[in-house]
Scaffold this active site. Structure first.
Site, PDB file in Angstrom:
ATOM      1  N   TYR A  63       0.840  -1.209   0.000  1.00 21.85           N
ATOM      2  CA  TYR A  63       0.000   0.000   0.000  1.00 21.85           C
ATOM      3  C   TYR A  63       0.875   1.260   0.000  1.00 21.85           C
ATOM      4  O   TYR A  63       0.686   2.160  -0.817  1.00 21.85           O
ATOM      5  CB  TYR A  63      -0.923  -0.026   1.219  1.00 21.85           C
ATOM      6  CG  TYR A  63      -1.902   1.124   1.304  1.00 21.85           C
ATOM      7  CD1 TYR A  63      -3.050   1.136   0.523  1.00 21.85           C
ATOM      8  CD2 TYR A  63      -1.681   2.192   2.171  1.00 21.85           C
ATOM      9  CE1 TYR A  63      -3.956   2.181   0.602  1.00 21.85           C
ATOM     10  CE2 TYR A  63      -2.580   3.247   2.261  1.00 21.85           C
ATOM     11  CZ  TYR A  63      -3.722   3.244   1.474  1.00 21.85           C
ATOM     12  OH  TYR A  63      -4.614   4.285   1.565  1.00 21.85           O
ATOM     13  N   LYS A  93       1.251   4.131  -2.898  1.00 20.04           N
ATOM     14  CA  LYS A  93       0.897   5.535  -2.663  1.00 20.04           C
ATOM     15  C   LYS A  93       2.093   6.463  -2.882  1.00 20.04           C
ATOM     16  O   LYS A  93       1.931   7.591  -3.341  1.00 20.04           O
ATOM     17  CB  LYS A  93       0.331   5.695  -1.249  1.00 20.04           C
ATOM     18  CG  LYS A  93      -1.022   5.008  -1.065  1.00 20.04           C
ATOM     19  CD  LYS A  93      -2.078   5.602  -1.989  1.00 20.04           C
ATOM     20  CE  LYS A  93      -3.454   5.023  -1.768  1.00 20.04           C
ATOM     21  NZ  LYS A  93      -4.479   5.662  -2.591  1.00 20.04           N
TER      22      LYS A  93
END
Ligand code: NAI
Length: 275
Positions: free
Chosen positions: A164, A168
Site C-alpha cells: 500500500y 501511494k
C-alpha cells in the site's frame, strides 16, 4: 459585523464535467457530492456498479447532474469506453479525481506477489490509465485538473503496509510527473494525502472505541477525519482558484504527519499519548 455571504459559485466550477473514480463509497462519494454541490456535472465511477448508481441517484435527487458508470480502473479498455460514455452524456471531461483504491495488509517477507501486483494495479497503474483516458479531453481543451488521492502512507512507513505504502509513494511521483509533462498543455495535477479518515475502508480501525480514542490522541487536531475534509480540498484543487497550484502535495491529516518528535519520550513535554 457578519461576514459577507459567499457566492455559491465562488469556485467558478459550474457546468464543468468531472470524473471521480471509486466514488461509490467513502472519500470518493464525498468528493462527488462536493463537486456536484459546486455545480459540476459528475460521473460516478466504481467497479461496484450498484454503489455507483446509488451515489449518482442521490446526487440527481438534489438537482445535480450525475451519471453512474460501472468500471474497473485496472481495465484500460473499460476505462477508455467509460471516457466515451462520459463525453457523450456529460460533455468534455475537465476534472479527474483518481481515488479508487484498495488496502491489503501484509509484511514484505510474506506478502504474495499476486496481492502486491493487485494493490499496485489498482492504486497506481489505475491512476495512470484513468489520467490518460480522461486526460485526452483536457489536453485537447488545454484545460484540466487531475487530483490524485494518495495517503499519508506515501511518506510514512508502517509495518505490514508495504504494498500500500509503495503504491501511494508511486502516486506522488506519478502526480508530479503528470504536472510537469502536462502543465505546459494547461493540465494541472496535484496530490492529496489524507490521514485517518473514517470510511468503509478504515471502519475496522474504529470498531473498538479504545483504538479510536488512542488514534484521536495522537492527532494534533484531536479528531478522526471525515470524507468531507478531503472533499473540500479536492474541490479547491479542481477549481481555477488553484490555477497556480500544480505538482503540489496537500496533507489533509489534522497535523498527524508532524507528530514524530512528540513520540520521543521527554519528561513533561509530550502531548500525544501513543502508549
Ligand atoms: P472505500 O473502500 O470506502 O472506497 C473505495 C471505492 O473504490 C469503493 O467503492 C471500491 O468499490 C472502489 N474501487 C476499488 N477498486 C476499484 C477498481 N479497481 N476500479 C474501480 N473502483 C474501485 O475507501 P476510501 O477510504 O474512501 O478510500 C478512497 C481513497 O482514499 C483510496 O485511494 C485510499 O487509499 C485513500 N485513503 C483513505 C484513507 C482512509 O483513512 N480511509 C487514508 C488515506 C488514503
Amino acid at each position: 459585523m457578519s461576514a459577507a455571504p459567499v457566492p455559491k459559485d465562488w469556485l467558478g466550477l459550474k457546468d464543468r464535467v468531472a470524473v471521480v473514480t471509486g466514488a461509490g463509497s467513502g472519500i470518493g462519494a464525498a468528493i462527488a457530492r462536493g463537486l456536484a454541490d459546486a455545480g459540476v456535472k459528475v460521473a460516478v465511477i466504481d467497479r461496484d456498479g450498484r454503489a455507483a448508481e446509488s451515489v449518482a441517484v442521490a446526487l440527481t435527487q438534489s438537482d445535480a447532474t450525475a451519471i453512474a458508470v460501472a468500471c474497473d480502473v485496472t481495465d484500460e479498455r473499460a476505462v477508455l469506453a467509460a471516457a466515451d460514455v462520459v463525453r457523450l452524456r456529460l460533455g468534455q471531461c475537465g476534472i479527474l479525481v483518481n481515488n479508487a483504491g484498495i488496502l491489503r495488509a501484509g509484511a514484505l517477507d510474506t506478502v504474495s506477489i499476486a496481492d502486491w501486483n493487485t494493490v499496485l494495479a489498482v492504486n497506481l497503474t489505475g491512476y495512470l490509465i484513468a489520467a490518460r483516458a480522461f486526460g485526452r479531453d483536457m489536453l485537447a481543451a488545454n484545460l484540466g485538473s487531475i487530483i490524485n488521492v494518495a495517503s499519508i502512507s506515501a511518506i510514512n512507513t508502517q509495518p505490514r503496509s508495504g504494498a500500500y505504502s509503495a503504491s501511494k509513494a508511486g502516486v506522488l511521483q506519478l502526480s508530479k510527473q503528470l504536472a510537469i509533462e502536462w502543465g505546459p498543455r494547461g493540465v494541472r495535477s496535484n496530490a492529496i494525502l489524507p490521514g485517518f479518515i473514517r470510511t468503509p475502508l478504515s471502519a475496522a480501525f474504529y470498531k473498538d472505541p479504545t483504538f479510536e480514542n488512542k488514534r484521536k490522541a495522537i492527532i494534533p487536531t484531536r479528531r478522526i477525519g471525515e470524507p468531507n475534509d478531503i472533499a473540500d480540498a479536492a474541490v479547491f484543487l479542481a477549481s481555477d482558484r488553484a490555477s497556480y497550484v500544480n505538482g503540489a502535495e496537500l496533507l489533509v491529516d489534522g497535523g498527524l504527519d508532524g507528530v514524530l518528535m512528540d513520540m520521543v519520550p521527554r519528561p513533561g513535554f509530550n502531548t500525544a499519548t501513543a502508549d
